[in-house]
Scaffold this motif. Structure first.
Motif, PDB file in Angstrom:
ATOM      1  N   VAL A 194     -53.957 -32.786  -4.856  1.00  0.00           N
ATOM      2  CA  VAL A 194     -53.207 -33.666  -3.950  1.00  0.00           C
ATOM      3  C   VAL A 194     -53.817 -35.064  -3.966  1.00  0.00           C
ATOM      4  CG1 VAL A 194     -52.644 -34.110  -1.521  1.00  0.00           C
ATOM      5  CG2 VAL A 194     -52.261 -31.842  -2.498  1.00  0.00           C
ATOM      6  N   GLY A 195     -55.132 -35.147  -3.957  1.00  0.00           N
ATOM      7  CA  GLY A 195     -55.790 -36.452  -3.991  1.00  0.00           C
ATOM      8  C   GLY A 195     -55.397 -37.270  -5.212  1.00  0.00           C
ATOM      9  N   LYS A 196     -55.376 -36.624  -6.371  1.00  0.00           N
ATOM     10  CA  LYS A 196     -54.997 -37.314  -7.609  1.00  0.00           C
ATOM     11  C   LYS A 196     -53.527 -37.739  -7.564  1.00  0.00           C
ATOM     12  CE  LYS A 196     -55.037 -36.614 -12.638  1.00  0.00           C
ATOM     13  NZ  LYS A 196     -53.760 -37.204 -12.913  1.00  0.00           N
ATOM     14  N   LEU A 197     -52.661 -36.816  -7.158  1.00  0.00           N
ATOM     15  CA  LEU A 197     -51.228 -37.136  -7.068  1.00  0.00           C
ATOM     16  C   LEU A 197     -50.969 -38.223  -6.037  1.00  0.00           C
ATOM     17  CD1 LEU A 197     -49.648 -33.579  -7.223  1.00  0.00           C
ATOM     18  CD2 LEU A 197     -49.357 -35.408  -8.909  1.00  0.00           C
ATOM     19  N   TRP A 198     -51.712 -38.189  -4.930  1.00  0.00           N
ATOM     20  CA  TRP A 198     -51.542 -39.185  -3.872  1.00  0.00           C
ATOM     21  C   TRP A 198     -51.906 -40.574  -4.389  1.00  0.00           C
ATOM     22  CZ3 TRP A 198     -48.810 -39.911   0.135  1.00  0.00           C
ATOM     23  CH2 TRP A 198     -49.148 -40.850   1.102  1.00  0.00           C
ATOM     24  N   GLU A 199     -52.996 -40.668  -5.150  1.00  0.00           N
ATOM     25  CA  GLU A 199     -53.382 -41.953  -5.737  1.00  0.00           C
ATOM     26  C   GLU A 199     -52.278 -42.472  -6.661  1.00  0.00           C
ATOM     27  OE1 GLU A 199     -57.229 -41.838  -7.601  1.00  0.00           O
ATOM     28  OE2 GLU A 199     -58.168 -41.019  -5.793  1.00  0.00           O
ATOM     29  N   GLU A 200     -51.726 -41.591  -7.479  1.00  0.00           N
ATOM     30  CA  GLU A 200     -50.619 -41.976  -8.365  1.00  0.00           C
ATOM     31  C   GLU A 200     -49.423 -42.443  -7.542  1.00  0.00           C
ATOM     32  OE1 GLU A 200     -49.529 -38.784 -10.988  1.00  0.00           O
ATOM     33  OE2 GLU A 200     -51.586 -38.561 -11.728  1.00  0.00           O
ATOM     34  N   HIS A 201     -49.145 -41.722  -6.475  1.00  0.00           N
ATOM     35  CA  HIS A 201     -47.988 -42.048  -5.638  1.00  0.00           C
ATOM     36  C   HIS A 201     -48.160 -43.417  -4.982  1.00  0.00           C
ATOM     37  CE1 HIS A 201     -44.302 -41.011  -3.566  1.00  0.00           C
ATOM     38  NE2 HIS A 201     -44.847 -41.406  -2.429  1.00  0.00           N
ATOM     39  N   LEU A 202     -49.357 -43.677  -4.473  1.00  0.00           N
ATOM     40  CA  LEU A 202     -49.616 -44.972  -3.838  1.00  0.00           C
ATOM     41  C   LEU A 202     -49.535 -46.123  -4.832  1.00  0.00           C
ATOM     42  CD1 LEU A 202     -52.542 -44.135  -1.398  1.00  0.00           C
ATOM     43  CD2 LEU A 202     -50.123 -44.493  -0.842  1.00  0.00           C
ATOM     44  N   ALA A 203     -49.902 -45.864  -6.069  1.00  0.00           N
ATOM     45  CA  ALA A 203     -49.876 -46.911  -7.094  1.00  0.00           C
ATOM     46  C   ALA A 203     -48.466 -47.162  -7.630  1.00  0.00           C
ATOM     47  CB  ALA A 203     -50.801 -46.534  -8.256  1.00  0.00           C
ATOM     48  N   ALA A 204     -47.568 -46.202  -7.429  1.00  0.00           N
ATOM     49  CA  ALA A 204     -46.205 -46.325  -7.946  1.00  0.00           C
ATOM     50  C   ALA A 204     -45.334 -47.118  -6.976  1.00  0.00           C
ATOM     51  CB  ALA A 204     -45.599 -44.940  -8.155  1.00  0.00           C
ATOM     52  N   ALA A 205     -44.507 -47.953  -7.531  1.00  0.00           N
ATOM     53  CA  ALA A 205     -43.552 -48.707  -6.706  1.00  0.00           C
ATOM     54  C   ALA A 205     -42.400 -47.785  -6.306  1.00  0.00           C
ATOM     55  CB  ALA A 205     -43.016 -49.895  -7.486  1.00  0.00           C
ATOM     56  N   PHE A 206     -41.973 -47.915  -5.060  1.00  0.00           N
ATOM     57  CA  PHE A 206     -40.798 -47.173  -4.618  1.00  0.00           C
ATOM     58  C   PHE A 206     -39.610 -47.668  -5.442  1.00  0.00           C
ATOM     59  CE2 PHE A 206     -37.196 -46.262  -1.814  1.00  0.00           C
ATOM     60  CZ  PHE A 206     -37.462 -44.940  -1.490  1.00  0.00           C
ATOM     61  N   PRO A 207     -38.835 -46.773  -6.043  1.00  0.00           N
ATOM     62  CA  PRO A 207     -37.722 -47.190  -6.900  1.00  0.00           C
ATOM     63  C   PRO A 207     -36.755 -48.141  -6.183  1.00  0.00           C
ATOM     64  CG  PRO A 207     -38.118 -44.851  -7.144  1.00  0.00           C
ATOM     65  CD  PRO A 207     -38.959 -45.318  -5.982  1.00  0.00           C
ATOM     66  N   THR A 208     -36.520 -49.267  -6.802  1.00  0.00           N
ATOM     67  CA  THR A 208     -35.682 -50.314  -6.227  1.00  0.00           C
ATOM     68  C   THR A 208     -34.308 -49.801  -5.811  1.00  0.00           C
ATOM     69  OG1 THR A 208     -36.831 -51.918  -7.591  1.00  0.00           O
ATOM     70  CG2 THR A 208     -34.760 -52.624  -6.626  1.00  0.00           C
ATOM     71  N   ALA A 209     -33.691 -48.999  -6.649  1.00  0.00           N
ATOM     72  CA  ALA A 209     -32.339 -48.510  -6.364  1.00  0.00           C
ATOM     73  C   ALA A 209     -32.289 -47.581  -5.145  1.00  0.00           C
ATOM     74  CB  ALA A 209     -31.769 -47.801  -7.584  1.00  0.00           C
ATOM     75  N   LEU A 210     -33.432 -47.037  -4.757  1.00  0.00           N
ATOM     76  CA  LEU A 210     -33.454 -46.117  -3.617  1.00  0.00           C
ATOM     77  C   LEU A 210     -33.700 -46.823  -2.293  1.00  0.00           C
ATOM     78  CD1 LEU A 210     -35.409 -43.069  -5.103  1.00  0.00           C
ATOM     79  CD2 LEU A 210     -32.934 -43.462  -5.010  1.00  0.00           C
ATOM     80  N   ARG A 211     -34.089 -48.088  -2.346  1.00  0.00           N
ATOM     81  CA  ARG A 211     -34.322 -48.840  -1.116  1.00  0.00           C
ATOM     82  C   ARG A 211     -33.008 -49.028  -0.373  1.00  0.00           C
ATOM     83  NH1 ARG A 211     -37.951 -53.219  -4.143  1.00  0.00           N
ATOM     84  NH2 ARG A 211     -39.757 -51.879  -4.464  1.00  0.00           N
TER      85      ARG A 211
END
Length: 108
Positions: free
Chosen positions: A11-28
């Protein structure tokens, strides 16, 4: 490493990846299957963060929220078409699954 420590590391590794990823523009500001995508992301992220901060446990309310939002995410995933949206949402789903596998926090 036991299962709990392994889950926390994953979870820690995936969480770091998630925080580094931009929320997809089309989903905003978008809704898929009547589900607000920003709120879906925020609700799951809040539960994951709480899970991490409590050493791998969630209270019953957050367990319920996480299960509900995981169900919502399962309805949304088949509707996504862009690769970045799918990848972002699949990682979010994996985070939700891993953190929902632990029961409510023990009572004293």
């Amino acid at each position: 490493m036991d299962g709990s420590n392994e889950a926390q590391a994953t979870v820690g590794k995936l969480w770091e990846e998630h925080l580094a990823a931009a929320f997809p523009t089309a989903l905003r500001g978008a809704e898929a299957a009547g589900i607000d995508m920003v709120m879906l992301d925020a609700d799951i992220a809040g539960c994951v963060l709480t899970w991490q901060n409590t050493g791998g446990y969630l209270d019953a309310d957050r367990q319920r929220i996480l299960r509900s939002r995981l169900s919502d995410l399962d309805r949304v995933l088949p509707l996504l078409v862009e690769t970045n949206e799918i990848h972002y949402s699949q990682r979010l789903r994996l985070l939700a699954v891993l953190t929902s596998e632990h029961g409510p926090a023990p009572t004293n």
